[in-house]
Design a protein around this motif. Structure first.
Motif, short mmCIF file in Angstrom:
data_model
loop_
_atom_site.label_atom_id
_atom_site.label_comp_id
_atom_site.label_asym_id
_atom_site.label_seq_id
_atom_site.Cartn_x
_atom_site.Cartn_y
_atom_site.Cartn_z
N LYS A 94 0.83 -1.20 0.00
CA LYS A 94 0.00 0.00 0.00
C LYS A 94 0.87 1.26 0.00
O LYS A 94 0.57 2.24 -0.69
N SER A 95 1.95 1.24 0.79
CA SER A 95 2.86 2.39 0.86
C SER A 95 3.53 2.64 -0.49
O SER A 95 3.63 3.79 -0.93
N ASN A 152 2.52 1.80 -3.52
CA ASN A 152 1.56 2.32 -4.50
C ASN A 152 1.20 3.78 -4.21
O ASN A 152 1.09 4.60 -5.13
N GLY A 153 1.04 4.10 -2.93
CA GLY A 153 0.70 5.47 -2.55
C GLY A 153 1.81 6.46 -2.86
O GLY A 153 1.56 7.56 -3.35
N LYS A 202 2.08 7.00 -6.66
CA LYS A 202 0.97 7.84 -7.11
C LYS A 202 1.23 9.31 -6.80
O LYS A 202 1.04 10.19 -7.66
N GLU A 244 -0.80 13.87 2.35
CA GLU A 244 -0.75 12.43 2.11
C GLU A 244 -0.11 11.63 3.24
O GLU A 244 -0.18 10.40 3.24
N ALA A 267 -2.13 8.84 5.30
CA ALA A 267 -2.32 7.56 4.61
C ALA A 267 -1.03 6.74 4.64
O ALA A 267 -1.07 5.51 4.83
N TYR A 268 0.11 7.41 4.48
CA TYR A 268 1.40 6.72 4.56
C TYR A 268 1.59 6.14 5.95
O TYR A 268 2.01 4.98 6.10
N ASN A 291 -0.19 2.92 6.66
CA ASN A 291 0.31 1.72 5.97
C ASN A 291 1.77 1.41 6.25
O ASN A 291 2.22 0.28 6.01
#
Length: 235
Positions: free
Chosen positions: A79-80, A82-83, A86, A110, A113-114, A117
């Motif tokens: 997840k990290s 991909n984030g 992006k 952001e 969210a980081y 994950n």
């Protein structure tokens, strides 16, 4: 923002997006591969650590590491990755400069969210007295990782098809590449130091010291491997 290709001719927006997407996918596949290598190292290290332990505890700790810790790390790490890709792609396409107000705004936006994950954040208790320090350090880690991705995403040569090729176009020397790596790993080392001060920050129910020791040893091995890889890429 990328505006020219290797031949210094203006290229259209579609091509720009294509090159950034291509670079992002090369980076993603490389990081996923390195993540899997790290888990293989972790499995070997956990076996080494368990050699001197009473046989009754070995399957319990090994099962806990494999089925909870490692699986959680894999989920969070993917997840990290991909984030971060992006966000970095967005910065490149919007022409956001490192350390600019726009850059810092996006990092702050952001980061939650980081943090959710990130493998370090996921294994630590937000209620612990040292967590605010750890959280601030993880923000520096996040910032450094984004900075490290940007030069790779900005490569505009059309014939690139591998991570080594991408690195050689993004960085002029092995030393420059190693410097970028050090920006990213120094905050990670600091995070480990904060955790070491008081292991009760770890949200791990069994074998806390052993598992953290495995993670530390694995991290050191991977840094050595990364630097060796850089030497090979630029040889």
């Amino acid at each position: 923002m990328i505006t020219e290709d290797v031949d210094h001719r203006t290229i259209d927006l579609t091509t720009i997006h294509h090159l950034v997407d291509r670079n992002g996918e090369i980076i993603r596949l490389h990081l996923i591969s390195k993540m899997k290598e790290s888990f293989n190292i972790g499995s070997k290290l956990i076996d080494e650590e368990l050699n001197g332990m009473a046989s009754i505890f070995r399957p319990i700790i090994k099962s806990f590491y494999a089925n909870l810790v490692q699986k959680d790390l894999e989920y969070g790490t993917k997840k990290s990755i991909n984030g971060m890709i992006k966000l970095s792609k967005r910065m490149v396409l919007q022409g956001v400069k490192v350390n600019s107000p726009e850059f810092e705004e996006l990092i702050l936006l952001e980061f939650p969210a980081y943090l959710k994950n990130d493998q370090t954040g996921r294994q630590c208790k937000p209620t612990h007295r040292n967590y605010p320090r750890l959280r601030e350090n993880l923000k520096n880690t996040f910032r450094a990782q984004i900075q490290g991705m940007l030069p790779l995403l900005q490569v505009q040569h059309k014939s690139i098809s591998s991570y080594p090729e991408l690195c050689r176009k993004a960085f002029s020397t092995a030393d420059e590449c190693k410097k970028t790596l050090k920006w990213q790993t120094d905050p990670m080392k600091k995070a480990q130091a904060i955790i070491t001060e008081d292991l009760s920050i770890l949200n791990i129910i069994t074998g806390k010291e052993l598992i953290f020791r495995v993670l530390e040893r694995g991290f050191k091995i991977k840094i050595e491997d990364f630097n060796k890889d850089i030497e090979i890429i630029f040889a």
